[in-house]
Design a protein around this motif. Structure first.
Motif, short mmCIF file in Angstrom:
data_model
loop_
_atom_site.label_atom_id
_atom_site.label_comp_id
_atom_site.label_asym_id
_atom_site.label_seq_id
_atom_site.Cartn_x
_atom_site.Cartn_y
_atom_site.Cartn_z
N CYS A 149 9.87 -23.22 33.57
CA CYS A 149 8.97 -24.19 32.95
C CYS A 149 9.79 -25.39 32.51
O CYS A 149 10.70 -25.26 31.68
CB CYS A 149 8.27 -23.55 31.74
N VAL A 150 9.53 -26.55 33.09
CA VAL A 150 10.27 -27.76 32.75
C VAL A 150 9.85 -28.23 31.36
O VAL A 150 8.67 -28.46 31.10
CB VAL A 150 10.03 -28.87 33.79
N THR A 151 10.82 -28.37 30.46
CA THR A 151 10.55 -28.88 29.10
C THR A 151 11.22 -30.22 28.85
O THR A 151 10.86 -30.92 27.91
CB THR A 151 11.04 -27.87 28.05
N GLY A 152 12.20 -30.56 29.67
CA GLY A 152 12.95 -31.80 29.44
C GLY A 152 12.18 -33.06 29.75
O GLY A 152 12.67 -34.16 29.46
N ASP A 153 10.99 -32.94 30.35
CA ASP A 153 10.21 -34.12 30.68
C ASP A 153 9.18 -34.46 29.61
O ASP A 153 8.33 -35.32 29.80
CB ASP A 153 9.51 -33.93 32.03
N ARG A 154 9.24 -33.75 28.47
CA ARG A 154 8.31 -34.00 27.37
C ARG A 154 9.09 -34.44 26.13
O ARG A 154 10.30 -34.60 26.17
CB ARG A 154 7.50 -32.72 27.08
N ILE A 155 8.38 -34.62 25.02
CA ILE A 155 9.04 -35.00 23.77
C ILE A 155 9.80 -33.80 23.23
O ILE A 155 9.26 -32.69 23.13
CB ILE A 155 8.01 -35.49 22.74
N ASN A 156 11.05 -34.00 22.87
CA ASN A 156 11.88 -32.96 22.27
C ASN A 156 12.60 -33.56 21.07
O ASN A 156 12.87 -34.76 21.04
CB ASN A 156 12.91 -32.43 23.28
N GLY A 157 12.92 -32.73 20.09
CA GLY A 157 13.67 -33.27 18.96
C GLY A 157 13.48 -32.50 17.67
O GLY A 157 13.20 -31.29 17.68
N PHE A 158 13.59 -33.21 16.54
CA PHE A 158 13.64 -32.61 15.21
C PHE A 158 12.46 -33.10 14.38
O PHE A 158 12.07 -34.27 14.45
CB PHE A 158 14.94 -32.98 14.51
N ALA A 159 11.91 -32.20 13.58
CA ALA A 159 10.78 -32.53 12.72
C ALA A 159 10.99 -31.94 11.33
O ALA A 159 11.73 -30.95 11.16
CB ALA A 159 9.48 -32.01 13.31
N LYS A 215 18.65 -40.35 35.76
CA LYS A 215 19.57 -41.44 36.07
C LYS A 215 20.72 -40.98 36.95
O LYS A 215 21.22 -41.73 37.80
CB LYS A 215 20.12 -42.01 34.76
N ARG A 216 21.14 -39.74 36.77
CA ARG A 216 22.28 -39.21 37.52
C ARG A 216 21.86 -38.26 38.64
O ARG A 216 22.69 -37.58 39.23
CB ARG A 216 23.25 -38.51 36.57
N GLY A 217 20.57 -38.18 38.91
CA GLY A 217 20.10 -37.33 39.99
C GLY A 217 20.23 -35.85 39.72
O GLY A 217 20.39 -35.06 40.65
N LEU A 218 20.15 -35.45 38.43
CA LEU A 218 20.29 -34.05 38.07
C LEU A 218 18.93 -33.42 37.80
O LEU A 218 17.97 -34.11 37.45
CB LEU A 218 21.17 -33.92 36.82
N PRO A 219 18.82 -32.10 37.93
CA PRO A 219 17.56 -31.44 37.57
C PRO A 219 17.28 -31.60 36.07
O PRO A 219 18.20 -31.78 35.27
CB PRO A 219 17.82 -29.97 37.92
N VAL A 220 16.01 -31.52 35.71
CA VAL A 220 15.61 -31.68 34.31
C VAL A 220 15.57 -30.31 33.63
O VAL A 220 15.23 -29.29 34.25
CB VAL A 220 14.22 -32.36 34.24
#
Length: 449
Positions: free
Chosen positions: A123-133, A152-157
């Motif tokens: 499940c790809v999670t790096g394409d959504r909002i991530n962070g601290f709350a 930017k570097r052509g890497l998987p997310v």
């Protein structure tokens, strides 16, 4: 039991007890092409590749075996609990594992087909909002962009995947019994309490992080799942991590500062968590409430101090056996996969140069020297993150004395702006370096086949 090798081949076996069961690995990748016959009719003999013995059937051991098999090495994995490997290595409720861009890129370099299967199953999670709350209000404190540095570097997310499914993809398992095995290289991938590491360098106690961790897997899909990948909810002496893991499930981890060795009464973990986080935001309370007691696990969190040498002679270490780290950056398994990629690159040089004890020893030293600086930086950052996350305090605390009336004013803590600056700018810069693969030499990403 492994001993430091003599110039003869390494032997693996025990006198007092049966050895761990070897796991012969079958992979779907095509075997390397056979050497073509020379024009004069003679066979073009290739140097024999080292025989690799691997202690530990976790993710690091299996990825190394995959890499070795893919490149024509004879590799055998030894695991004391083969049933645990068949069941997913760490139990059905241990939870999914996060594979960030650096680990996925290294896995692509090991085997592009397997990497694609892992990404398709995850499940790809790096394409959504991530962070601290903020844990109490639920308001965002800082956001981290994992997608841009990868694209930017052509890497998987960044992707999360069920540990059991990852094991299924990595290997088809055939169990054998036996007493003694020979090889040219012995790799300890046997975890934080590594027997191989202890035999090489003596016993070293694991270091307690001052935190116990409850983990849960909820059959629940929150309304924000399409926009938020993972969040770390911050609080004083405790924090809560939540991540979408696909298939209508949410994985969460609740960290609480306390001495090691405490236990909960039967069916008491969920009740305690609801008490610990009772004043926190609804997102946290809902995830705990939606998780059944049977799917909540508890473990004290440990790591190991970094060692400056990872092996002796023809024995080396990888993954947690070499550098067990705290889970705060999600890089433990990722570093193990990077280790596998670099180790197999060095071992391929032995196959070219010819197998001798001195050559094998040298390439294992090169492997460790190339890894130690990067791994050490991430190891230190993981410890620092643990301290920072648990010291979050948005407002001044005036206690219960004469100034206690000031607590109702919720006066901003003077350190908060500095913490926010560090989190908003420092952590994203560091994670950019981590997930984009800086320090990882991926010479050529494999083409689709």
């Amino acid at each position: 039991m492994a001993t430091v090798p003599s110039p003869a081949r390494i032997r693996l076996g025990t006198r007092a007890q049966p050895p761990p069961s070897p796991i012969r690995l079958g992979i779907r990748a095509p075997p390397p092409p056979r050497a073509a016959a020379a024009s004069d009719g003679a066979t073009n003999h290739q140097p024999r590749r080292p025989r690799v013995l691997i202690a530990g059937g976790g993710i690091g051991g299996l990825v190394l075996a995959l890499a070795a098999k893919r490149r024509g090495f004879d590799a055998t994995v030894f695991e004391r609990r083969p049933s645990a490997v068949e069941a997913g290595g760490e139990g059905p409720h241990r939870g999914p594992i996060q594979l960030q861009s650096n680990a996925l890129a290294a896995l692509e370099a090991v085997d592009g087909g397997v990497a694609r299967e892992v990404m398709d199953a995850g499940c790809v999670t790096g394409d959504r909002i991530n962070g601290f709350a903020d844990g109490v209000s639920g308001e965002w404190f800082a956001k981290i962009d994992l997608r841009t540095p990868a694209i930017k570097r052509g890497l998987p997310v960044t992707t999360v995947i069920c540990r059991m499914r990852l094991h299924e993809i990595l290997v088809t398992i055939f169990l054998e019994d036996g007493r003694e095995y020979e090889g040219d290289v012995f790799v300890g991938a046997d975890g934080i309490r590594s027997t191989v590491r202890e035999k090489l360098f003596g016993q070293q106690k694991a270091r307690y992080s001052n935190y116990t961790c409850y983990s849960g897997l909820a059959d629940y899909e929150p309304p924000y799942v399409s926009t938020i990948g993972y969040r770390v909810f911050l609080g004083l002496n405790q924090y809560f991590v939540a991540s979408d893991v696909g298939n209508g499930k949410m994985q969460w981890y609740a960290f609480h500062k306390e001495p090691p060795g405490n236990t909960d009464p039967p069916n008491g973990k969920k009740r305690r968590l609801l008490d610990l986080f009772e004043s926190w935001c609804s997102e946290v309370i809902t995830l705990i409430s939606e998780t059944s007691e049977s799917k909540i696990l508890r473990r004290d969190v440990y790591d190991q101090d970094i060692i400056r040498s990872w092996g002796r002679g023809r024995v080396t270490l990888l993954g947690d056996a070499a550098h067990a780290m705290l889970p705060n950056l999600g890089q433990g398994g990722c570093m193990a996969i990077e280790d596998c990629y670099h180790l197999i690159l060095e071992l391929e040089k032995v196959a070219t140069e010819g197998i001798t004890s001195s050559e094998i020893s040298l390439v294992l030293q090169r492997y460790a020297s190339k890894r130690i600086a990067r791994v050490s930086a991430i190891h230190v950052a993981s410890r620092m993150a643990s301290e920072m996350l648990s010291k979050y305090q948005p407002h001044m605390d005036f206690g219960s004395g004469r100034l206690s009336f000031l607590n109702s004013l919720k006066i901003t803590h003077p350190a908060l702006p500095w913490v926010r600056f560090l989190v908003q700018f420092g952590i994203p810069m560091f994670m950019d370096w981590v997930v984009a693969g800086h320090g990882v030499v991926v010479e050529q990403r494999p083409s689709d086949s």
